[in-house]
Each structure stands twice: as structure tokens, then as C-alpha cells.
Design a protein around this motif. Structure first.
Motif, PDB file in Angstrom:
ATOM      1  N   ALA A  64       5.655   6.720  -1.447  1.00  0.00           N
ATOM      2  CA  ALA A  64       4.572   6.275  -0.568  1.00  0.00           C
ATOM      3  C   ALA A  64       4.760   4.828  -0.115  1.00  0.00           C
ATOM      4  CB  ALA A  64       3.235   6.420  -1.282  1.00  0.00           C
ATOM      5  N   LYS A  65       5.780   4.153  -0.610  1.00  0.00           N
ATOM      6  CA  LYS A  65       5.986   2.740  -0.277  1.00  0.00           C
ATOM      7  C   LYS A  65       6.108   2.479   1.226  1.00  0.00           C
ATOM      8  CE  LYS A  65       5.907   1.267  -4.526  1.00  0.00           C
ATOM      9  NZ  LYS A  65       4.782   0.551  -5.076  1.00  0.00           N
ATOM     10  N   PRO A  66       6.725   3.393   2.002  1.00  0.00           N
ATOM     11  CA  PRO A  66       6.800   3.123   3.450  1.00  0.00           C
ATOM     12  C   PRO A  66       5.434   3.012   4.131  1.00  0.00           C
ATOM     13  CG  PRO A  66       8.392   4.803   2.851  1.00  0.00           C
ATOM     14  CD  PRO A  66       7.534   4.565   1.640  1.00  0.00           C
ATOM     15  N   VAL A  67       4.440   3.709   3.630  1.00  0.00           N
ATOM     16  CA  VAL A  67       3.106   3.641   4.239  1.00  0.00           C
ATOM     17  C   VAL A  67       2.189   2.656   3.511  1.00  0.00           C
ATOM     18  CG1 VAL A  67       3.194   5.961   5.238  1.00  0.00           C
ATOM     19  CG2 VAL A  67       2.236   5.641   2.952  1.00  0.00           C
ATOM     20  N   ALA A  68       2.697   2.015   2.477  1.00  0.00           N
ATOM     21  CA  ALA A  68       1.871   1.099   1.684  1.00  0.00           C
ATOM     22  C   ALA A  68       1.221  -0.003   2.522  1.00  0.00           C
ATOM     23  CB  ALA A  68       2.666   0.507   0.531  1.00  0.00           C
ATOM     24  N   PRO A  69       1.952  -0.674   3.427  1.00  0.00           N
ATOM     25  CA  PRO A  69       1.290  -1.722   4.217  1.00  0.00           C
ATOM     26  C   PRO A  69       0.080  -1.206   5.008  1.00  0.00           C
ATOM     27  CG  PRO A  69       3.673  -1.914   4.440  1.00  0.00           C
ATOM     28  CD  PRO A  69       3.394  -0.617   3.715  1.00  0.00           C
ATOM     29  N   LEU A  70       0.212  -0.024   5.564  1.00  0.00           N
ATOM     30  CA  LEU A  70      -0.907   0.567   6.300  1.00  0.00           C
ATOM     31  C   LEU A  70      -2.060   0.914   5.361  1.00  0.00           C
ATOM     32  CD1 LEU A  70      -2.015   1.583   9.000  1.00  0.00           C
ATOM     33  CD2 LEU A  70      -0.896   3.778   8.532  1.00  0.00           C
ATOM     34  N   LEU A  71      -1.742   1.429   4.166  1.00  0.00           N
ATOM     35  CA  LEU A  71      -2.783   1.750   3.183  1.00  0.00           C
ATOM     36  C   LEU A  71      -3.538   0.494   2.759  1.00  0.00           C
ATOM     37  CD1 LEU A  71      -0.941   4.345   0.903  1.00  0.00           C
ATOM     38  CD2 LEU A  71      -2.613   4.798   2.710  1.00  0.00           C
ATOM     39  N   TYR A  72      -2.782  -0.582   2.479  1.00  0.00           N
ATOM     40  CA  TYR A  72      -3.423  -1.847   2.108  1.00  0.00           C
ATOM     41  C   TYR A  72      -4.328  -2.337   3.233  1.00  0.00           C
ATOM     42  CZ  TYR A  72      -0.826  -2.947  -2.210  1.00  0.00           C
ATOM     43  OH  TYR A  72      -0.337  -2.955  -3.488  1.00  0.00           O
ATOM     44  N   GLU A  73      -3.789  -2.370   4.447  1.00  0.00           N
ATOM     45  CA  GLU A  73      -4.535  -2.906   5.582  1.00  0.00           C
ATOM     46  C   GLU A  73      -5.819  -2.113   5.823  1.00  0.00           C
ATOM     47  OE1 GLU A  73      -4.033  -3.464  10.394  1.00  0.00           O
ATOM     48  OE2 GLU A  73      -2.221  -3.347   9.157  1.00  0.00           O
ATOM     49  N   ASN A  74      -5.714  -0.797   5.916  1.00  0.00           N
ATOM     50  CA  ASN A  74      -6.895   0.026   6.184  1.00  0.00           C
ATOM     51  C   ASN A  74      -7.889   0.001   5.027  1.00  0.00           C
ATOM     52  OD1 ASN A  74      -5.965   0.703   8.692  1.00  0.00           O
ATOM     53  ND2 ASN A  74      -5.238   2.728   8.117  1.00  0.00           N
ATOM     54  N   SER A  75      -7.383   0.056   3.809  1.00  0.00           N
ATOM     55  CA  SER A  75      -8.273   0.041   2.639  1.00  0.00           C
ATOM     56  C   SER A  75      -8.981  -1.305   2.509  1.00  0.00           C
ATOM     57  CB  SER A  75      -7.487   0.349   1.363  1.00  0.00           C
ATOM     58  OG  SER A  75      -6.935   1.639   1.427  1.00  0.00           O
ATOM     59  N   HIS A  76      -8.252  -2.397   2.722  1.00  0.00           N
ATOM     60  CA  HIS A  76      -8.879  -3.727   2.656  1.00  0.00           C
ATOM     61  C   HIS A  76      -9.962  -3.864   3.714  1.00  0.00           C
ATOM     62  CE1 HIS A  76      -5.208  -5.718   0.518  1.00  0.00           C
ATOM     63  NE2 HIS A  76      -6.019  -5.137  -0.333  1.00  0.00           N
ATOM     64  N   PHE A  77      -9.664  -3.407   4.910  1.00  0.00           N
ATOM     65  CA  PHE A  77     -10.644  -3.495   5.994  1.00  0.00           C
ATOM     66  C   PHE A  77     -11.913  -2.725   5.631  1.00  0.00           C
ATOM     67  CE2 PHE A  77     -12.192  -2.316  10.341  1.00  0.00           C
ATOM     68  CZ  PHE A  77     -12.564  -3.599  10.727  1.00  0.00           C
ATOM     69  N   GLN A  78     -11.752  -1.542   5.070  1.00  0.00           N
ATOM     70  CA  GLN A  78     -12.914  -0.743   4.686  1.00  0.00           C
ATOM     71  C   GLN A  78     -13.716  -1.414   3.564  1.00  0.00           C
ATOM     72  OE1 GLN A  78     -12.340   3.677   4.593  1.00  0.00           O
ATOM     73  NE2 GLN A  78     -10.238   3.089   5.120  1.00  0.00           N
ATOM     74  N   THR A  79     -13.038  -2.034   2.604  1.00  0.00           N
ATOM     75  CA  THR A  79     -13.783  -2.713   1.531  1.00  0.00           C
ATOM     76  C   THR A  79     -14.524  -3.935   2.076  1.00  0.00           C
ATOM     77  OG1 THR A  79     -11.874  -4.036   0.793  1.00  0.00           O
ATOM     78  CG2 THR A  79     -12.239  -1.911  -0.308  1.00  0.00           C
ATOM     79  N   GLU A  80     -13.953  -4.594   3.092  1.00  0.00           N
ATOM     80  CA  GLU A  80     -14.664  -5.713   3.729  1.00  0.00           C
ATOM     81  C   GLU A  80     -15.912  -5.205   4.458  1.00  0.00           C
ATOM     82  OE1 GLU A  80     -11.812  -7.767   6.170  1.00  0.00           O
ATOM     83  OE2 GLU A  80     -10.533  -8.174   4.445  1.00  0.00           O
ATOM     84  N   LEU A  81     -15.785  -4.057   5.113  1.00  0.00           N
ATOM     85  CA  LEU A  81     -16.946  -3.461   5.769  1.00  0.00           C
ATOM     86  C   LEU A  81     -18.014  -3.094   4.738  1.00  0.00           C
ATOM     87  CD1 LEU A  81     -15.165  -1.143   8.359  1.00  0.00           C
ATOM     88  CD2 LEU A  81     -16.394  -3.269   8.847  1.00  0.00           C
TER      89      LEU A  81
END
Length: 167
Positions: free
Chosen positions: A72-89
Motif C-alpha cells: 500500500a506504500k504507493p498510495v500512502a501519500p494520498l491516504l495521509y493527505e485525505n485522512s488528515h484533511f478529514q480529521t481537520e474537518l
């Protein structure tokens, strides 16, 4: 003494380096000894029953995604970005504040991000299967039913907030 001890505790919790009680004593210009500081630290911790600070959903996301399978490492940056954004929301949504655990918000945001990131991935691939296994392990570790009405409600609310901000 109380202010020095609270600073000492805060640094131990939130800073990436170790702070020695002797250094705190020197910072107080010798007014308070290292033993006084550690004694009061212990009294404070006991009176608080060691309940100091819960990890935030953002921190949970970081901890959980650091355990991603290699595939899953290739999609990790996208997972971090989307998950972080949702936790900020979620941090700005009062519905999450009083009664939803930080771990539940984090898992819901990761699930949403994985569905989005893996949407174009072949569901018979090893990457997809390892991510499904990863999600199952997370749910067992947190004793959280990822199909529960609560998790689904959190996921839906996060997705709605995400869609409003992204669109």
C-alpha cells in the motif's frame, strides 16, 4: 514550582526530546531542585490518574498509516493527505467533539481514504487484499466494528464535509 513542573510534564508529552529534571532545576536558577520537580510531577500524575492527553484523530491516523503493508506504500501519500484533511474537518465539527472517540474518527477517515485510493485497484490484487486485511487488523485492535452504524455515520459525515470542501 507548579508552573515548572507543568512545563516539565508538557515537554515530556509533546516534545520529541527528553528533558531532564536537573535541567528544569537549572532553568529555575536553582530555586527548585530536581527532586522537588519529580515529586510534584508524580503527585500531579497520580491526582490526574495518569490521564493526561488523548491522541488526536490526526495522531491516530499517523500511527495507523505508519503500519500500512508494503503493497500500500504507493498510495500512502494520498491516504495521509485525505485522512488528515478529514480529521481537520472533524476538528471543526462539534458533532464529533463530545462523544466520538479519536480512534473512531481516524479509522473512519482512513476507511474513506482507502475506498477512494483503492477504487481503481483490481480487487483481486494482493495490494487490495493486504489493505482489506490491514483494515480488519485495525478493527480488531480497537475493538471497533467497522460496519457498525456509528462508524458508518462518522464516515458519511466526513465524506459530506470532504465533498463540500473539495467541490
Amino acid at each position: 514550582l507548579a508552573a515548572m513542573t507543568c512545563l516539565y510534564i508538557a515537554v515530556k508529552i509533546y516534545e520529541p526530546f527528553e528533558l531532564d529534571a536537573n535541567l528544569m532545576s537549572r532553568l529555575s536558577r536553582g530555586i527548585h531542585g530536581a527532586e522537588e520537580i519529580t515529586d510534584l510531577e508524580y503527585e500531579i500524575l497520580v491526582s490526574l490518574q495518569w490521564k493526561l492527553a488523548n491522541p488526536t484523530p490526526f495522531q491516530f491516523v499517523n500511527y495507523l498509516l505508519s503500519l500500512l503493508p508494503e503493497s500500500a506504500k504507493p498510495v500512502a501519500p494520498l491516504l495521509y493527505e485525505n485522512s488528515h484533511f478529514q480529521t481537520e474537518l472533524a476538528a471543526g465539527d462539534y458533532a464529533f467533539v463530545p462523544c466520538i472517540k479519536s480512534s473512531t474518527v481516524a479509522v473512519a477517515s482512513i476507511l474513506n481514504s482507502m475506498v477512494s485510493a483503492l477504487g481503481g485497484v483490481d480487487q483481486s490484487s494482493s495490494a487490495f487484499n493486504e489493505c482489506v486485511q490491514y483494515i480488519r487488523e485495525i478493527s480488531r485492535a480497537f475493538e471497533l466494528d467497522i460496519d457498525s452504524p456509528l462508524v458508518n455515520a462518522v464516515r458519511e459525515r466526513l465524506l459530506n464535509a470532504f465533498a463540500k470542501q473539495s467541490g
